[in-house]
Enzyme design. Structure first.
Site, PDB file in Angstrom:
ATOM      1  N   PRO A 117      -2.554  28.856 -14.453  1.00 23.15           N
ATOM      2  CA  PRO A 117      -1.586  28.741 -13.123  1.00 23.15           C
ATOM      3  C   PRO A 117      -2.182  27.656 -12.095  1.00 23.15           C
ATOM      4  CG  PRO A 117      -3.227  30.671 -12.978  1.00 23.15           C
ATOM      5  CD  PRO A 117      -3.271  29.939 -14.554  1.00 23.15           C
ATOM      6  N   GLY A 146      -3.935  23.570 -11.136  1.00 24.08           N
ATOM      7  CA  GLY A 146      -4.331  22.360 -11.668  1.00 24.08           C
ATOM      8  C   GLY A 146      -5.724  22.277 -12.497  1.00 24.08           C
ATOM      9  N   GLY A 147      -6.551  22.788 -11.415  1.00 27.52           N
ATOM     10  CA  GLY A 147      -7.702  23.022 -12.165  1.00 27.52           C
ATOM     11  C   GLY A 147      -8.462  24.078 -11.225  1.00 27.52           C
ATOM     12  N   GLU A 176     -12.667  25.015 -10.346  1.00 29.67           N
ATOM     13  CA  GLU A 176     -13.974  24.527 -10.466  1.00 29.67           C
ATOM     14  C   GLU A 176     -15.110  25.326 -10.875  1.00 29.67           C
ATOM     15  OE1 GLU A 176     -12.143  25.410  -7.874  1.00 29.67           O
ATOM     16  OE2 GLU A 176     -13.290  25.960  -5.944  1.00 29.67           O
ATOM     17  N   HIS A 210     -11.544  15.895  -8.098  1.00 33.63           N
ATOM     18  CA  HIS A 210     -11.481  17.081  -7.201  1.00 33.63           C
ATOM     19  C   HIS A 210     -12.236  18.299  -7.794  1.00 33.63           C
ATOM     20  CE1 HIS A 210      -9.183  19.530  -4.443  1.00 33.63           C
ATOM     21  NE2 HIS A 210      -9.679  20.535  -5.371  1.00 33.63           N
ATOM     22  N   GLU A 211     -12.084  18.702  -8.974  1.00 32.99           N
ATOM     23  CA  GLU A 211     -12.990  19.793  -9.507  1.00 32.99           C
ATOM     24  C   GLU A 211     -14.286  19.370  -9.635  1.00 32.99           C
ATOM     25  OE1 GLU A 211     -11.307  22.272  -9.142  1.00 32.99           O
ATOM     26  OE2 GLU A 211      -9.201  21.285  -9.433  1.00 32.99           O
ATOM     27  N   HIS A 235     -15.995  19.692  -6.154  1.00 28.72           N
ATOM     28  CA  HIS A 235     -16.248  20.929  -5.815  1.00 28.72           C
ATOM     29  C   HIS A 235     -17.644  21.189  -6.072  1.00 28.72           C
ATOM     30  CE1 HIS A 235     -12.836  22.981  -3.997  1.00 28.72           C
ATOM     31  NE2 HIS A 235     -11.910  22.617  -5.023  1.00 28.72           N
ATOM     32  N   GLU A 268     -11.603  23.107   0.423  1.00 25.80           N
ATOM     33  CA  GLU A 268     -10.623  22.197  -0.301  1.00 25.80           C
ATOM     34  C   GLU A 268     -10.388  21.077   0.610  1.00 25.80           C
ATOM     35  OE1 GLU A 268      -9.591  22.763  -3.037  1.00 25.80           O
ATOM     36  OE2 GLU A 268     -10.368  24.789  -3.357  1.00 25.80           O
ATOM     37  N   ASP A 327      -4.232  34.141  -1.383  1.00 28.84           N
ATOM     38  CA  ASP A 327      -3.520  33.317  -2.387  1.00 28.84           C
ATOM     39  C   ASP A 327      -2.305  32.826  -1.500  1.00 28.84           C
ATOM     40  OD1 ASP A 327      -5.158  33.705  -4.462  1.00 28.84           O
ATOM     41  OD2 ASP A 327      -3.624  34.871  -5.619  1.00 28.84           O
ATOM     42  N   TYR A 341      -5.970  21.669   2.159  1.00 28.50           N
ATOM     43  CA  TYR A 341      -6.232  20.613   1.426  1.00 28.50           C
ATOM     44  C   TYR A 341      -6.281  19.149   2.456  1.00 28.50           C
ATOM     45  CZ  TYR A 341      -6.125  23.362  -2.665  1.00 28.50           C
ATOM     46  OH  TYR A 341      -6.266  24.417  -3.679  1.00 28.50           O
TER      47      TYR A 341
HETATM   48  N1  BES Z   1     -10.144  25.960  -6.247  1.00 30.80           N
HETATM   49  C1  BES Z   1      -8.869  25.454  -6.516  1.00 30.80           C
HETATM   50  C2  BES Z   1      -7.715  26.373  -7.217  1.00 30.80           C
HETATM   51  C3  BES Z   1      -7.568  27.678  -6.441  1.00 30.80           C
HETATM   52  C4  BES Z   1      -7.538  27.719  -5.118  1.00 30.80           C
HETATM   53  C5  BES Z   1      -7.306  29.049  -7.116  1.00 30.80           C
HETATM   54  C6  BES Z   1      -7.235  29.131  -4.454  1.00 30.80           C
HETATM   55  C7  BES Z   1      -7.098  30.139  -6.403  1.00 30.80           C
HETATM   56  C8  BES Z   1      -7.057  29.991  -5.038  1.00 30.80           C
HETATM   57  C9  BES Z   1      -8.767  24.188  -7.120  1.00 30.80           C
HETATM   58  O1  BES Z   1     -10.092  23.460  -6.929  1.00 30.80           O
HETATM   59  C10 BES Z   1      -7.637  23.411  -6.704  1.00 30.80           C
HETATM   60  O2  BES Z   1      -7.648  23.049  -5.644  1.00 30.80           O
HETATM   61  N2  BES Z   1      -6.672  22.850  -7.651  1.00 30.80           N
HETATM   62  C11 BES Z   1      -5.707  22.272  -7.502  1.00 30.80           C
HETATM   63  C12 BES Z   1      -6.031  20.832  -7.672  1.00 30.80           C
HETATM   64  C13 BES Z   1      -5.973  19.748  -6.925  1.00 30.80           C
HETATM   65  C14 BES Z   1      -6.240  18.337  -7.466  1.00 30.80           C
HETATM   66  C15 BES Z   1      -5.428  19.803  -5.507  1.00 30.80           C
HETATM   67  C16 BES Z   1      -4.274  22.865  -7.937  1.00 30.80           C
HETATM   68  O3  BES Z   1      -4.745  23.633  -8.922  1.00 30.80           O
HETATM   69  O4  BES Z   1      -3.382  22.243  -7.771  1.00 30.80           O
HETATM   70 ZN    ZN Z   2      -9.928  22.560  -5.040  1.00 32.39          ZN
END
Ligand code: BES
Ligand code: ZN
Length: 614
Positions: free
Chosen positions: A297, A299-300, A302, A326-327, A330, A349, A404, A412
């Site tokens: 669900p 992008g990444g 961490e 990015h990851e 973290h 973030e 969420d 971010y």
């Molecule tokens: N930790 C986040 C993903 C996340 C945030 C999951 C809040 C659940 C709740 C992860 O590091 C992230 O920020 N992913 C981004 C990628 C990014 C390059 C901005 C994503 O999934 O799009």
């Molecule tokens: Zn992140």
């Protein structure tokens, strides 16, 4: 005891939850400075788990994890019961044992009726000498952290696959614990799987599978020696293979994907060295990457020692590897220094987007970093235009809401912009050394925005005097004095560009190009010239499909359906579905596509999309 309702002041909530047992202490009066977390029923100020031992069997038939979790407790208030978070768990038996003994005896427990967002509080009575509690339990097939994939949903099509996503408050749906980022634990785990599958966790492996000489055993153990918050506990099980890309890094994926992934991520070691040079040594020993099936669900994610990543960043030209930066970032901002509550999420973030950009600059040069900063700012401004003022604030109020929902570009991109502003005023050298001491001072701690602010005021008082810190943290919008990044490379992208001049374009140019197009752009002509509808780059395609839906450009309709059926990354699906539901015909199509796609989406993606279709 009455049901605890989410949204009540925490002090009230905790007093109620403690019932007759707990006495007067409330979360808000915590002496250690620990933050109130409105998203957890845990009572860490009284009884705090410091270590977790997991022993689970992975049952693909029943879509169930089954076994036990043992929590080692620090009892600050010897009269208090233990309060844990759970969601949809079947708690079979609870036992406690006294220090230095394995004499586990049955304990009394009660599971409260569930709250829609928080799940069920679990109260466990603790006898005087008990310092460990063991819970025998099983997960539900609909656990929000878990996605169980049929073989047909994998690349190999032969074996099933399971992965977890614990952030923000989903860990409680597969492990009973205090599911708050303010509570840190070390952990160990033993995971049993079908024999031919491999299990990986966000921890050190107690086994070697490097070159596949040994067949997988189906019995794996893991160890996380550093205290981490629950949202970083992760598990994946599937038909997996790995490629070493450096001494301390490997890429894991299904066999048919692993070589492409290893090539795409070959700069990872350079990235690690870039952050180490800026902010100090990498603390976690190894940095591995697991590429998940397309339904992942995010992008990444961490997860420590093992970043989880979507396959949609395998663009073939490394143009989307900022996600790995990015990851990886973290590992400092987030995993070393952690937001204490989800209202402090920007500390995770915003810092990470800032560090990510510094990595990109060090590895790929300043122009690449500037392009990415400009695209990030475009996304921020676009989203701010549709967000209520209260959601434009860095230190966001999430009472009564699922964390969420706080995941917008505000924590971010606005967070990163704030740090760039501080950097600009402080000067790079001073700001770098400020960040180095920030990561050093708060390592392996969970901190609040207020703690950050105090540290900033102490460290850089003259900078604080010149930057509107209060406005940055508590007001909507972007402060007028915010720095503005300019990219020459993006500035040479012309709205009427023709094919020959696009020969050296990367994803960045294409995104900028599409965003420059006027509302009445001739999509058919653009498609003829550049073939956007057939793009294999998920970032470009998402941008294009949103334009196509807005303009009712019919030749893209089939591709919309195809894309929504093959990818589960929330960042792509949300804008496309949002665009569809704006018209009655679009809404009907969205509903039909969703009905077909739903069983392939992760519960977190379902939760983000389903309400739009009501
Ligand atoms: N930790 C986040 C993903 C996340 C945030 C999951 C809040 C659940 C709740 C992860 O590091 C992230 O920020 N992913 C981004 C990628 C990014 C390059 C901005 C994503 O999934 O799009
Ligand atoms: Zn992140």
């Amino acid at each position: 005891m009455r049901q605890v309702h989410f949204g009540w002041p925490v002090a009230v909530l905790v007093t109620m939850a403690l019932g007759c047992g707990g006495g007067k202490k409330t979360v808000s009066e915590d002496a250690s400075g620990m933050a109130r977390d409105v998203h957890s029923y845990g009572n860490p100020q009284q009884v705090r788990p410091t270590h977790l031992d997991l022993d689970l069997e992975v049952d693909f038939e029943k879509k169930q994890l089954r076994g036990h979790a043992t929590l080692v407790l620090r009892r600050l208030d010897r009269t208090a019961p233990l309060m844990l978070d759970t969601r949809d768990l079947r708690i079979e038996r609870v036992e406690t044992a006294p220090a230095e003994s394995n004499d586990f005896r049955p304990a009394q427990f009660s599971l409260q009726p569930p709250d829609r967002i928080l799940g069920s509080a679990l109260r466990i009575e603790l006898p005087p000498g008990a310092d460990r509690v063991r819970l025998h339990y099983a997960t539900s097939p609909s656990a929000t952290a878990l996605q169980w994939l049929e073989p047909s949903q994998t690349a190999g099509k032969r074996r099933p696959y399971l992965f977890t996503q614990s952030q923000a408050i989903h860990a409680r749906s597969w492990i009973p614990l205090q599911d708050s980022p303010a509570v840190r634990m070390t952990y160990r785990a033993r995971i049993r799987t079908p024999k031919d599958l491999i299990a990986l966790m966000s921890a050190r492996r107690d086994f070697r599978l490097g070159n596949r000489k040994e067949p997988p055993s189906g019995d794996y153990s893991f160890r996380m020696p550093h205290p981490i918050p629950s949202y970083l506990i992760a598990l994946a099980v599937g038909e997996l293979d790995s490629r070493d890309i450096a001494t301390r890094s490997a890429v894991w994926a299904e066999p048919s994907v692993v070589d492409a992934a290893a090539r795409e991520f070959e700069d990872t070691e350079r990235m690690i060295q870039a952050v180490e040079a800026l902010y100090g040594p990498y603390a976690w020993l190894r940095y591995d990457i697991l590429v998940l099936p397309p339904s992942f669900p995010f992008g990444g994610m961490e997860n420590p020692l093992l970043t989880f990543a979507t396959p949609t960043i395998l663009a073939g030209d490394k143009s989307l590897v900022s996600l790995i930066a990015h990851e990886l970032a973290h590992s400092w901002s987030g995993n070393l220094v952690t937001n204490a509550t989800w209202s402090d999420f920007w500390l995770n973030e915003g810092f990470t987007v800032y560090v990510e950009n510094r990595i990109q600059e060090a590895v790929y040069g300043p122009e690449r970093a500037r392009m990415e900063a400009v695209l990030g700012r475009q996304e921020l401004e676009r989203e701010l235009a549709s967000l209520p003022a209260s959601d434009q604030i860095l230190h966001i109020d999430l009472k009564g809401r699922d964390p969420d929902e706080g995941v917008t570009s505000v924590p971010y991109e606005k967070g990163a912009l704030f740090l760039r502003h501080l950097e600009q005023v402080a000067g790079r050298e001073r700001f770098d050394s400020f960040l180095r001491s920030y990561f050093q001072k708060f390592r392996f701690q969970s901190i609040t925005t207020a703690q950050f602010r105090r540290f900033l005021e102490q460290s850089l008082p003259d900078v604080v005097a010149a930057v509107p810190v209060e406005e940055w943290l508590t007001q909507p919008g972007i402060p007028r004095s915010a720095p503005r990044v300019v990219s020459d490379e993006l500035n040479r992208v012309r709205v009427h560009a023709k094919k020959p001049e696009t020969a050296d374009w990367t994803t960045h140019h294409w995104l900028h190009f599409l965003r420059l197009q006027p509302k009445d752009a001739d999509l058919a002509a653009l498609d003829r010239e550049f073939g956007f509808t057939q793009s294999k780059n998920a970032e470009i395609l998402t941008e294009w499909l949103c334009m196509a839906i807005r303009a009712r450009y019919q030749p893209a309709e089939r591709r919309v359906r195809e894309f929504l059926l093959s990818v589960g990354r929330r960042k792509f699906l949300r804008p496309i579905y949002e665009e569809l539901v704006k018209t009655p015909e679009g809404l009907a199509r969205a509903r039909a596509i969703f009905a077909e796609a739903r069983s392939g989406y992760h519960p977190i993606t379902v939760a983000a999309i389903e309400p739009m279709l009501k």
